[in-house]
Design a protein around this motif. Structure first.
Motif, PDB file in Angstrom:
ATOM      1  N   GLY A 143       0.828  -1.205   0.000  1.00  0.00           N
ATOM      2  CA  GLY A 143       0.000   0.000   0.000  1.00  0.00           C
ATOM      3  C   GLY A 143       0.862   1.255   0.000  1.00  0.00           C
ATOM      4  O   GLY A 143       0.607   2.199  -0.762  1.00  0.00           O
ATOM      5  N   PHE A 144       1.905   1.277   0.832  1.00  0.00           N
ATOM      6  CA  PHE A 144       2.822   2.418   0.840  1.00  0.00           C
ATOM      7  C   PHE A 144       3.575   2.528  -0.488  1.00  0.00           C
ATOM      8  O   PHE A 144       3.778   3.617  -1.020  1.00  0.00           O
ATOM      9  N   ARG A 145       3.980   1.391  -1.033  1.00  0.00           N
ATOM     10  CA  ARG A 145       4.677   1.381  -2.325  1.00  0.00           C
ATOM     11  C   ARG A 145       3.785   1.983  -3.410  1.00  0.00           C
ATOM     12  O   ARG A 145       4.226   2.806  -4.215  1.00  0.00           O
ATOM     13  N   ALA A 146       2.512   1.591  -3.423  1.00  0.00           N
ATOM     14  CA  ALA A 146       1.556   2.119  -4.406  1.00  0.00           C
ATOM     15  C   ALA A 146       1.346   3.616  -4.218  1.00  0.00           C
ATOM     16  O   ALA A 146       1.258   4.368  -5.199  1.00  0.00           O
ATOM     17  N   LEU A 147       1.279   4.059  -2.975  1.00  0.00           N
ATOM     18  CA  LEU A 147       1.109   5.475  -2.677  1.00  0.00           C
ATOM     19  C   LEU A 147       2.276   6.291  -3.247  1.00  0.00           C
ATOM     20  O   LEU A 147       2.079   7.340  -3.858  1.00  0.00           O
ATOM     21  N   GLY A 148       3.498   5.784  -3.045  1.00  0.00           N
ATOM     22  CA  GLY A 148       4.680   6.467  -3.585  1.00  0.00           C
ATOM     23  C   GLY A 148       4.662   6.531  -5.101  1.00  0.00           C
ATOM     24  O   GLY A 148       4.990   7.560  -5.701  1.00  0.00           O
TER      25      GLY A 148
END
Length: 186
Positions: A143-148
């Motif tokens: 989820g954090f990777r996608a946000l970045g």
């Protein structure tokens, strides 16, 4: 003698996981005694390399057609199914997922005994194998990777590129987030 085959994952995109590590196979051979044989199907995409199985004195082969029970992680492509065998893998059919209806039909047509990891339960009807703590950690990380990626603020490596949780945590420590609200569900 019963022969087990640890199959390579054939689903696209490829999955680097493996159902049994070399140490687990060695342990199962000891438990099973002389009536159990294991063969590891060679794989160029598996996270654990063929050489690691060979180092544990395990047999690595291309063809596992002579094995009685074939063990994998994800759905086996229909074209890879060997008739009249027993398979263990996550089939994603138990909830009547429509996209895997052809797989279930092929299993029936080929006289295959399917043991779905998702259906294995203990005496209290609790799942023995399923998505647990680490699947949640990887999901949150992704989820954090996608946000970045979405906002172009940072670029995290894929979770599957890490050897362990420490590496994953070090990668997360490289980023900073502006104030954000996060909702976790489960």
């Amino acid at each position: 003698m019963i022969k087990f085959g640890v199959i390579r994952e054939g689903k696209v995109p490829s999955d680097e996981r493996v159902a049994l590590t070399p140490a687990q196979v060695v342990n199962l051979k000891v438990i099973g005694g002389q009536n159990v044989e294991f063969k590891i199907q060679t794989s160029s995409v598996r996270r654990i390399e063929d050489s690691e199985y060979r180092s544990a004195n395990l047999t690595v082969v291309e063809n596992v057609d002579d094995c009685d029970v074939l063990i994998g992680v994800k759905e086996v492509p229909i074209s890879n199914l060997i008739p009249n065998k027993t398979y263990l893998f996550f089939s994603h059919t138990i909830k009547k997922q429509p996209y895997n209806k052809p797989l279930l039909k092929a299993v029936l047509d080929k006289n295959i005994t399917l043991i779905d990891w998702e259906c294995l339960r203990d005496e209290n009807k609790h799942r023995l194998i399923g998505f647990g703590r680490y699947a949640g950690i990887v999901g949150a990380y992704n989820g954090f990777r996608a946000l970045g990626k979405l906002h172009g603020n940072f670029d995290l490596k894929k979770a599957s590129d890490f050897i362990n949780r420490v590496e994953l945590n070090l990668e997360l420590a490289k980023i900073s987030l502006s104030p954000i609200k996060i909702l976790l569900t489960g």
